[in-house]
Write an enzyme that holds these catalytic residues in place. Sequence first.
Site, PDB file in Angstrom:
ATOM      1  N   LEU A 162       5.950   5.664  13.162  1.00  0.00           N
ATOM      2  CA  LEU A 162       6.371   4.548  14.014  1.00  0.00           C
ATOM      3  C   LEU A 162       7.823   4.147  13.822  1.00  0.00           C
ATOM      4  CD1 LEU A 162       5.673   2.378  16.066  1.00  0.00           C
ATOM      5  CD2 LEU A 162       4.816   0.952  14.195  1.00  0.00           C
TER       6      LEU A 162
ATOM      7  N   LYS B  42      -3.997  16.569  -0.305  1.00  0.00           N
ATOM      8  CA  LYS B  42      -3.674  15.531  -1.307  1.00  0.00           C
ATOM      9  C   LYS B  42      -4.900  15.236  -2.168  1.00  0.00           C
ATOM     10  CE  LYS B  42       0.632  14.599  -0.210  1.00  0.00           C
ATOM     11  NZ  LYS B  42       1.750  14.880  -1.132  1.00  0.00           N
TER      12      LYS B  42
ATOM     13  N   ASP C 150      -6.465   8.008  13.872  1.00  0.00           N
ATOM     14  CA  ASP C 150      -5.905   6.725  13.422  1.00  0.00           C
ATOM     15  C   ASP C 150      -7.017   5.739  13.056  1.00  0.00           C
ATOM     16  OD1 ASP C 150      -3.278   7.333  13.560  1.00  0.00           O
ATOM     17  OD2 ASP C 150      -2.856   6.232  15.393  1.00  0.00           O
TER      18      ASP C 150
ATOM     19  N   ASN D 297      13.227  23.382  -1.024  1.00  0.00           N
ATOM     20  CA  ASN D 297      13.404  24.619  -0.227  1.00  0.00           C
ATOM     21  C   ASN D 297      14.002  24.289   1.143  1.00  0.00           C
ATOM     22  OD1 ASN D 297      11.378  23.515   1.281  1.00  0.00           O
ATOM     23  ND2 ASN D 297       9.897  25.162   0.947  1.00  0.00           N
TER      24      ASN D 297
ATOM     25  N   TYR E 122      12.755  12.335   2.137  1.00  0.00           N
ATOM     26  CA  TYR E 122      12.967  10.893   2.345  1.00  0.00           C
ATOM     27  C   TYR E 122      12.697  10.110   1.056  1.00  0.00           C
ATOM     28  CZ  TYR E 122      11.914   6.276   4.468  1.00  0.00           C
ATOM     29  OH  TYR E 122      11.847   4.932   4.785  1.00  0.00           O
TER      30      TYR E 122
ATOM     31  N   ARG F 167      -4.513   7.254  19.142  1.00  0.00           N
ATOM     32  CA  ARG F 167      -4.176   8.585  18.608  1.00  0.00           C
ATOM     33  C   ARG F 167      -5.351   9.046  17.749  1.00  0.00           C
ATOM     34  NH1 ARG F 167       1.133   9.031  14.870  1.00  0.00           N
ATOM     35  NH2 ARG F 167      -0.136   7.616  13.607  1.00  0.00           N
ATOM     36  N   PRO F 168      -5.876  10.285  17.986  1.00  0.00           N
ATOM     37  CA  PRO F 168      -7.022  10.761  17.190  1.00  0.00           C
ATOM     38  C   PRO F 168      -6.739  10.686  15.687  1.00  0.00           C
ATOM     39  CG  PRO F 168      -6.522  12.308  18.961  1.00  0.00           C
ATOM     40  CD  PRO F 168      -5.405  11.299  18.957  1.00  0.00           C
TER      41      PRO F 168
ATOM     42  N   SER G  54      -1.224   9.977  -1.213  1.00  0.00           N
ATOM     43  CA  SER G  54      -1.100   9.199   0.026  1.00  0.00           C
ATOM     44  C   SER G  54      -2.356   8.378   0.278  1.00  0.00           C
ATOM     45  CB  SER G  54      -0.881  10.155   1.206  1.00  0.00           C
ATOM     46  OG  SER G  54      -1.078   9.491   2.428  1.00  0.00           O
ATOM     47  N   ALA G  55      -2.182   7.239   0.893  1.00  0.00           N
ATOM     48  CA  ALA G  55      -3.319   6.376   1.252  1.00  0.00           C
ATOM     49  C   ALA G  55      -4.238   7.072   2.244  1.00  0.00           C
ATOM     50  CB  ALA G  55      -2.799   5.076   1.866  1.00  0.00           C
TER      51      ALA G  55
ATOM     52  N   TYR H  68      -3.953  17.821   5.877  1.00  0.00           N
ATOM     53  CA  TYR H  68      -2.900  17.205   5.061  1.00  0.00           C
ATOM     54  C   TYR H  68      -3.531  16.276   4.025  1.00  0.00           C
ATOM     55  CZ  TYR H  68       0.249  13.612   3.529  1.00  0.00           C
ATOM     56  OH  TYR H  68       0.918  12.713   2.736  1.00  0.00           O
TER      57      TYR H  68
HETATM   58  C1  WQD Z   1       1.631   3.689  12.142  1.00  0.00           C
HETATM   59  C2  WQD Z   1       1.036   2.921  13.315  1.00  0.00           C
HETATM   60  C3  WQD Z   1       0.030   4.344  14.970  1.00  0.00           C
HETATM   61  C4  WQD Z   1       3.807   6.229  16.198  1.00  0.00           C
HETATM   62  C5  WQD Z   1       1.058   8.451   8.508  1.00  0.00           C
HETATM   63  C6  WQD Z   1       0.284   9.493   7.787  1.00  0.00           C
HETATM   64  C7  WQD Z   1       0.166   9.095   6.339  1.00  0.00           C
HETATM   65  C8  WQD Z   1       1.531   8.818   5.763  1.00  0.00           C
HETATM   66  C9  WQD Z   1       2.277   7.774   6.588  1.00  0.00           C
HETATM   67  C10 WQD Z   1       2.348  10.718   4.561  1.00  0.00           C
HETATM   68  C11 WQD Z   1      -0.313   3.475  13.773  1.00  0.00           C
HETATM   69  C12 WQD Z   1       1.240   3.602  15.544  1.00  0.00           C
HETATM   70  C13 WQD Z   1       2.862   5.448  15.548  1.00  0.00           C
HETATM   71  C14 WQD Z   1       4.088   6.011  17.564  1.00  0.00           C
HETATM   72  C15 WQD Z   1       2.459   4.237  17.584  1.00  0.00           C
HETATM   73  N1  WQD Z   1       2.300   9.995   5.705  1.00  0.00           N
HETATM   74  N2  WQD Z   1       2.207   4.474  16.247  1.00  0.00           N
HETATM   75  N3  WQD Z   1       3.398   5.013  18.212  1.00  0.00           N
HETATM   76  O1  WQD Z   1      -0.434   7.147  10.854  1.00  0.00           O
HETATM   77  O2  WQD Z   1      -0.377   5.053   9.386  1.00  0.00           O
HETATM   78  O3  WQD Z   1       0.365   7.234   8.452  1.00  0.00           O
HETATM   79  O4  WQD Z   1       2.328   8.282   7.921  1.00  0.00           O
HETATM   80  O5  WQD Z   1       1.811  10.452   3.523  1.00  0.00           O
HETATM   81  O6  WQD Z   1      -0.435  10.152   5.656  1.00  0.00           O
HETATM   82  O7  WQD Z   1      -1.011   9.525   8.333  1.00  0.00           O
HETATM   83  O8  WQD Z   1       1.773   6.088  10.139  1.00  0.00           O
HETATM   84  O9  WQD Z   1       3.842   5.579  11.367  1.00  0.00           O
HETATM   85  O10 WQD Z   1       2.340   7.458  12.228  1.00  0.00           O
HETATM   86  O11 WQD Z   1       1.606   5.085  12.476  1.00  0.00           O
HETATM   87  O12 WQD Z   1       1.859   3.332  18.206  1.00  0.00           O
HETATM   88  O13 WQD Z   1       4.937   6.681  18.211  1.00  0.00           O
HETATM   89  O14 WQD Z   1       1.898   3.047  14.433  1.00  0.00           O
HETATM   90  O15 WQD Z   1      -1.026   4.401  15.923  1.00  0.00           O
HETATM   91  O16 WQD Z   1      -1.100   2.383  14.200  1.00  0.00           O
HETATM   92  P1  WQD Z   1       0.227   6.353   9.785  1.00  0.00           P
HETATM   93  P2  WQD Z   1       2.460   6.114  11.577  1.00  0.00           P
END
Ligand code: WQD
Length: 338
Positions: free
Chosen positions: A199, A152, A294, A32, A11, A291-292, A124-125, A148
Amino acid sequence: MNILVTGGTGYIGSHTAVELLNEGYGVILLDNFSNSKPEVINRIKRITGKDFRSYNIDLLDKKRLGKVFEENQLDAVIHFAGFKAVGESVANPIKYYQNNVVGTLVLCETMSRYSVKKLVFSSSATVYGTDNNSPLTEDMTLSTNNPYGSSKMIIEMILRDLYYSDREWRVSILRYFNPIGAHESGLIGEDPNGEPNNLMPYITQVAVGTRNKLTIFGNDYPTHDGTGIRDYIHVVDLAKGHIKALERVLVEPCIDVFNLGTGIGYSVLDLIRHFEESTGIKIPFVLSGRRPGDVAVCYANPEKAAKTLNWKAEKDIHDMCRDSWRWQSKNPDGYKLV
Ligand code: WQD
């Protein structure tokens, strides 16, 4: 200037390859295809009108990786290749450490062997863990709660040690916040394997009819509306941040780390509302438990990148929603049917 882009059909890798080619850099793309499709190569060529070499290679294949360096006059590397699903990493830590950490070690060893010592690394943050309060700054103490994120953090440590062992190395470490959106052409975008973890791809799959509804993970967080707050950044802004970081490593003996975020936090409900307003499509959702792993709130202080890299995000949440939808509506099944 020839830049090796590992994970170049992913992406963020594919969006960065487009920006590199648009800026006149030569691109050698390596992937790959464990989490992406070869079709992305054709899309990058269609968008830019430029040709480039690509290799279907795993970073763990030291011999074939060496051939890439023998066959191409490389000036620098932008390293995206890596697994990135938090939940999967918890279930299969060895897969993540082997692929992400050992893969990076093989890459750095090969770079050193061919005297290519300019590197931009995709971090990553997530390395800020759960104990730091936003806005997050690069000098904060790091901690992680999943393999993960730990992979990093370990790679960041490896790169620091590498730099202090040999000052010829020039390294920019980029900590991404939440990349969303897609190139304005709608030809490339986020195409997760199976059910999306993140999300925005979930929202766009609901919008296009692949999924029935969105599940919101928790509405009891200490935020304005109870749902989690994140720093969403347009993937094209993120890609442009890599060009700025590359320009720095091409000229400055350095090792540095930068937040690539907007500094603006939006909640889950905020994002849903902005998506609905931008596209006119209603997103049905149900509420569920947290979600665990978060955190409630995560957004960047992006000042260091602004000052040192002369980079800041320019696209707003409307652009992100509109561009994410254009990609998904033009590619309802991602790259899959190609
Ligand atoms: C965002 C918000 C969820 C899905 C992750 C990785 C991070 C980076 C970016 C790689 C949160 C909420 C999500 C859903 C929801 N990846 N949510 N329903 O967790 O901030 O970061 O992706 O580098 O390392 O941890 O992103 O998009 O999964 O979640 O309510 O079906 O949306 O709880 O608040 P996240 P996310």
